[in-house]
Scaffold this active site. Sequence first.
Site, PDB file in Angstrom:
ATOM      1  N   HIS A  68       0.728  -1.177   0.061  1.00  0.00           N
ATOM      2  CA  HIS A  68      -0.092  -0.165  -0.020  1.00  0.00           C
ATOM      3  C   HIS A  68       0.858   1.267   0.146  1.00  0.00           C
ATOM      4  CE1 HIS A  68       1.052   0.147   4.196  1.00  0.00           C
ATOM      5  NE2 HIS A  68       0.546   1.151   4.385  1.00  0.00           N
ATOM      6  N   HIS A  83       1.879   6.743  -0.577  1.00  0.00           N
ATOM      7  CA  HIS A  83       0.945   6.102   0.404  1.00  0.00           C
ATOM      8  C   HIS A  83      -0.499   6.111  -0.249  1.00  0.00           C
ATOM      9  CE1 HIS A  83      -1.007   4.837   3.805  1.00  0.00           C
ATOM     10  NE2 HIS A  83       0.155   4.533   4.411  1.00  0.00           N
TER      11      HIS A  83
END
Length: 162
Positions: A68, A83
């Site tokens: 992620h 992110h």
Amino acid sequence: MFKKLFGNKSTAFNVISPLSGKKVALEEVPDPVFSQKMMGEGVALEPKDGYVFSPLEGTIVQLFPTKHAIGLETKSGAEVLIHIGLETVAMEGEGFEAFVSKGDKVKVGDKLISFDLGLVKEKAKSTLTPIIITNSDEFDVQVVEGVELNAVSTPILSVKKK
């Protein structure tokens, strides 16, 4: 001494948008770690698809096991964190696929990660994707004007070594 004589040509660069979508001010991200710039200066993107490309020439220095988030480093030492979404670590990698590994050299446009945008919308707090210069205390970071972004063609940040 040699830097003073010949200059250091790799200290200023643009971070190109790693995905297509809409630019959002970091202060508007509903997570204080990002909105209060605890991680560093940057910008957030509201993605319109699930593809993340390299925003610069550099090295992959971190790829989270859940895929992620990814960290890159430039030749001038700037550390860039991408992110994907907020609280996506709880998805434990579901819907994420990485195309690079730690230590890989990348250039602008190399595919880094794909993700299921619908699944992130369903399971995460937000799809907003912060792009942060994590060592921004060493760099002058300016957000480039414009709102609509095209992956690998629209500059989002102008970065220069202090």
